[in-house]
Design a protein around this motif. Structure first.
Motif, PDB file in Angstrom:
ATOM      1  N   GLY A  54      12.673  -2.578 -38.196  1.00  0.00           N
ATOM      2  CA  GLY A  54      12.002  -1.429 -37.607  1.00  0.00           C
ATOM      3  C   GLY A  54      10.899  -1.806 -36.647  1.00  0.00           C
ATOM      4  O   GLY A  54       9.918  -1.083 -36.515  1.00  0.00           O
ATOM      5  N   GLY A  55      11.077  -2.929 -35.979  1.00  0.00           N
ATOM      6  CA  GLY A  55      10.032  -3.375 -35.082  1.00  0.00           C
ATOM      7  C   GLY A  55      10.568  -3.812 -33.739  1.00  0.00           C
ATOM      8  O   GLY A  55      11.704  -3.506 -33.378  1.00  0.00           O
ATOM      9  N   SER A  56       9.712  -4.516 -33.015  1.00  0.00           N
ATOM     10  CA  SER A  56      10.059  -4.973 -31.679  1.00  0.00           C
ATOM     11  C   SER A  56      10.615  -6.389 -31.707  1.00  0.00           C
ATOM     12  O   SER A  56      10.315  -7.172 -32.607  1.00  0.00           O
ATOM     13  N   ALA A  57      11.391  -6.692 -30.710  1.00  0.00           N
ATOM     14  CA  ALA A  57      11.989  -8.011 -30.608  1.00  0.00           C
ATOM     15  C   ALA A  57      10.978  -9.041 -30.139  1.00  0.00           C
ATOM     16  O   ALA A  57      10.028  -8.732 -29.410  1.00  0.00           O
ATOM     17  N   THR A  58      11.193 -10.262 -30.581  1.00  0.00           N
ATOM     18  CA  THR A  58      10.424 -11.405 -30.086  1.00  0.00           C
ATOM     19  C   THR A  58      11.406 -12.423 -29.541  1.00  0.00           C
ATOM     20  O   THR A  58      12.531 -12.542 -30.046  1.00  0.00           O
ATOM     21  N   TYR A  59      10.978 -13.142 -28.513  1.00  0.00           N
ATOM     22  CA  TYR A  59      11.829 -14.091 -27.834  1.00  0.00           C
ATOM     23  C   TYR A  59      11.120 -15.422 -27.640  1.00  0.00           C
ATOM     24  O   TYR A  59       9.902 -15.479 -27.493  1.00  0.00           O
ATOM     25  N   ALA A  60      11.906 -16.485 -27.613  1.00  0.00           N
ATOM     26  CA  ALA A  60      11.381 -17.765 -27.192  1.00  0.00           C
ATOM     27  C   ALA A  60      10.993 -17.668 -25.720  1.00  0.00           C
ATOM     28  O   ALA A  60      11.649 -16.952 -24.945  1.00  0.00           O
ATOM     29  N   ARG A  66      15.632 -12.951 -19.788  1.00  0.00           N
ATOM     30  CA  ARG A  66      17.048 -13.281 -19.543  1.00  0.00           C
ATOM     31  C   ARG A  66      17.947 -12.854 -20.697  1.00  0.00           C
ATOM     32  O   ARG A  66      19.095 -12.455 -20.477  1.00  0.00           O
ATOM     33  N   PHE A  67      17.437 -12.965 -21.911  1.00  0.00           N
ATOM     34  CA  PHE A  67      18.222 -12.648 -23.105  1.00  0.00           C
ATOM     35  C   PHE A  67      17.718 -11.350 -23.729  1.00  0.00           C
ATOM     36  O   PHE A  67      16.521 -11.055 -23.688  1.00  0.00           O
ATOM     37  N   THR A  68      18.640 -10.613 -24.347  1.00  0.00           N
ATOM     38  CA  THR A  68      18.287  -9.388 -25.052  1.00  0.00           C
ATOM     39  C   THR A  68      18.984  -9.362 -26.407  1.00  0.00           C
ATOM     40  O   THR A  68      20.212  -9.499 -26.475  1.00  0.00           O
ATOM     41  N   ILE A  69      18.194  -9.169 -27.450  1.00  0.00           N
ATOM     42  CA  ILE A  69      18.758  -9.029 -28.785  1.00  0.00           C
ATOM     43  C   ILE A  69      18.817  -7.544 -29.128  1.00  0.00           C
ATOM     44  O   ILE A  69      17.908  -6.780 -28.792  1.00  0.00           O
ATOM     45  N   SER A  70      19.888  -7.157 -29.780  1.00  0.00           N
ATOM     46  CA  SER A  70      20.039  -5.764 -30.191  1.00  0.00           C
ATOM     47  C   SER A  70      20.773  -5.720 -31.525  1.00  0.00           C
ATOM     48  O   SER A  70      21.454  -6.687 -31.894  1.00  0.00           O
ATOM     49  N   ARG A  71      20.630  -4.611 -32.214  1.00  0.00           N
ATOM     50  CA  ARG A  71      21.306  -4.481 -33.494  1.00  0.00           C
ATOM     51  C   ARG A  71      21.822  -3.071 -33.688  1.00  0.00           C
ATOM     52  O   ARG A  71      21.266  -2.115 -33.139  1.00  0.00           O
TER      53      ARG A  71
END
Length: 121
Positions: A54-60, A66-71
């Protein structure tokens, strides 16, 4: 029994895009954070992107913008869309999820088997 099944990956040229997917199945009560890691030859496995339930994504830093995570919580899946791929993105990519199973109601960290992503320059 819980398992994570990965799909996607392969060989692309620099600048192209790929999408990885990972589906969780089995005796699942709930899923917490889902994430993608990668491991290049001779290097340690490192976090690429993470997305709490229930939160925001974090990225390296190396993949930001460039990259997007989704679920999809209804389907128990997590995806990684990778754009503008670079040769240094070449690695084996692993999905990871914190899953509470229906039998023990305890949360464990599960891993997919990994999928190769190769970016030619």
């Amino acid at each position: 029994q819980v398992q994570l099944v990965q799909s996607g990956g392969g060989l692309v040229q620099a600048g192209e895009s790929l999408r990885l997917s990972c589906a969780a199945s089995g005796s699942i009560f709930s899923i917490g954070a889902m994430a993608w890691y990668r491991q290049a030859p001779g290097k340690q496995r490192g976090l690429v992107a993470a997305l709490p339930s229930g939160g925001s994504a974090t990225y390296a830093d190396s993949v930001k913008d460039r990259f997007t995570i989704s679920r999809d919580n209804a389907k128990n899946t997590v995806s990684l869309t990778m754009n503008s791929l670079k040769a240094e993105d070449t690695a084996v990519y692993y999905c990871n999820a914190d899953i509470q199973d229906t039998r023990s109601l305890r949360s464990y960290s599960y891993w997919g088997r990994g999928t190769q992503v190769t970016v030619s320059s």
